[in-house]
Motif scaffolding. Structure first.
Motif, short mmCIF file in Angstrom:
data_model
loop_
_atom_site.label_atom_id
_atom_site.label_comp_id
_atom_site.label_asym_id
_atom_site.label_seq_id
_atom_site.Cartn_x
_atom_site.Cartn_y
_atom_site.Cartn_z
N SER A 1 59.44 -4.44 60.58
CA SER A 1 59.18 -4.71 61.99
C SER A 1 60.07 -5.81 62.53
O SER A 1 60.27 -6.84 61.89
N ALA A 2 60.56 -5.59 63.73
CA ALA A 2 61.34 -6.60 64.41
C ALA A 2 60.39 -7.46 65.24
O ALA A 2 59.53 -6.92 65.94
N THR A 3 60.53 -8.77 65.15
CA THR A 3 59.64 -9.66 65.88
C THR A 3 60.44 -10.70 66.65
O THR A 3 61.62 -10.91 66.39
N LEU B 1 60.48 -17.10 65.73
CA LEU B 1 61.40 -17.75 64.78
C LEU B 1 60.78 -17.84 63.39
O LEU B 1 61.46 -17.64 62.38
N SER B 2 59.49 -18.15 63.33
CA SER B 2 58.85 -18.40 62.04
C SER B 2 58.72 -17.14 61.19
O SER B 2 58.42 -17.23 60.00
N ASP B 3 58.93 -15.97 61.79
CA ASP B 3 58.82 -14.72 61.04
C ASP B 3 60.08 -14.41 60.24
O ASP B 3 60.08 -13.50 59.41
N TYR B 4 61.15 -15.14 60.50
CA TYR B 4 62.44 -14.83 59.89
C TYR B 4 62.66 -15.68 58.64
O TYR B 4 62.37 -16.88 58.64
N ASP B 5 63.19 -15.05 57.62
CA ASP B 5 63.29 -15.68 56.30
C ASP B 5 64.64 -16.35 56.06
O ASP B 5 64.72 -17.31 55.30
N TYR B 6 65.69 -15.80 56.65
CA TYR B 6 67.04 -16.31 56.38
C TYR B 6 67.78 -16.49 57.70
O TYR B 6 67.62 -15.69 58.63
N THR C 1 66.11 -8.58 68.96
CA THR C 1 65.83 -8.19 67.59
C THR C 1 66.01 -6.69 67.42
O THR C 1 65.94 -5.93 68.39
N ILE C 2 66.24 -6.29 66.17
CA ILE C 2 66.41 -4.87 65.84
C ILE C 2 65.70 -4.59 64.53
O ILE C 2 65.77 -5.40 63.60
N SER C 3 65.02 -3.46 64.47
CA SER C 3 64.32 -3.09 63.24
C SER C 3 65.32 -2.72 62.15
O SER C 3 66.51 -2.55 62.41
N ASN D 1 66.78 -3.58 54.12
CA ASN D 1 65.39 -4.00 53.93
C ASN D 1 64.94 -4.99 55.00
O ASN D 1 63.77 -5.35 55.03
N TYR D 2 65.90 -5.43 55.82
CA TYR D 2 65.64 -6.55 56.72
C TYR D 2 65.77 -6.16 58.19
O TYR D 2 66.77 -5.55 58.60
N ALA D 3 64.77 -6.54 58.96
CA ALA D 3 64.93 -6.56 60.40
C ALA D 3 65.84 -7.76 60.73
O ALA D 3 65.83 -8.76 60.02
N MET D 4 66.60 -7.63 61.81
CA MET D 4 67.55 -8.68 62.18
C MET D 4 67.27 -9.19 63.58
O MET D 4 66.80 -8.44 64.45
#
Length: 124
Positions: free
Chosen positions: A103-105, A108-113, A50-52, A31-34
């Motif tokens: 989506s891969a972005t 930094l602020s787009d990442y949750d964990y 980043t990777i989708s 479920n997560y882009a990394m």
């Protein structure tokens, strides 16, 4: 909640290679882009690659393009960063991060964990 644990860092000579791993636990990994980010001594944390969530899209910062390769194995809940032709300027703490979305972005602020980071040191 997603827990991320990086491994594979270490000390390597310039021109050498390392493979970082990011093991995820908790929610469904696919479920997560990394993303991989790094913080060099005295600098801000910066985007690396980043990777989708399906692995179909990747994006690299210019300084590592052609040398680093991101991949993921959704069956193993793990993302990887293969780093070749390492340079002293690649020395940093490397962090993996997960973003809840397709989506891969690069932001930094787009990442949750976030993981705790793994040190990579490249000697000249």
């Amino acid at each position: 909640q997603v827990q991320l644990v990086e491994s594979g860092g270490g000390l390597v000579q310039a021109g050498g290679s390392l493979r970082l791993s990011c093991a995820a636990s908790g929610r469904t990994f696919n479920n997560y882009a990394m993303g991989w980010f790094r913080r060099a001594p005295g600098k801000e944390r910066e985007f690396v690659v980043t990777i989708s969530r399906t692995g179909g899209m990747t994006y690299y910062t210019r300084s590592v393009k052609g040398r680093f390769t991101i991949s993921r194995d959704n069956a193993k809940n793990t993302a990887y960063l293969q780093m070749n032709s390492l340079k002293p300027e690649d020395t940093a703490v490397y962090y993996c991060a997960a973003r809840n979305g397709p989506s891969a972005t690069t932001s930094l602020s787009d990442y949750d964990y976030w993981g705790q980071g793994t040190q990579v040191t490249v000697s000249s």
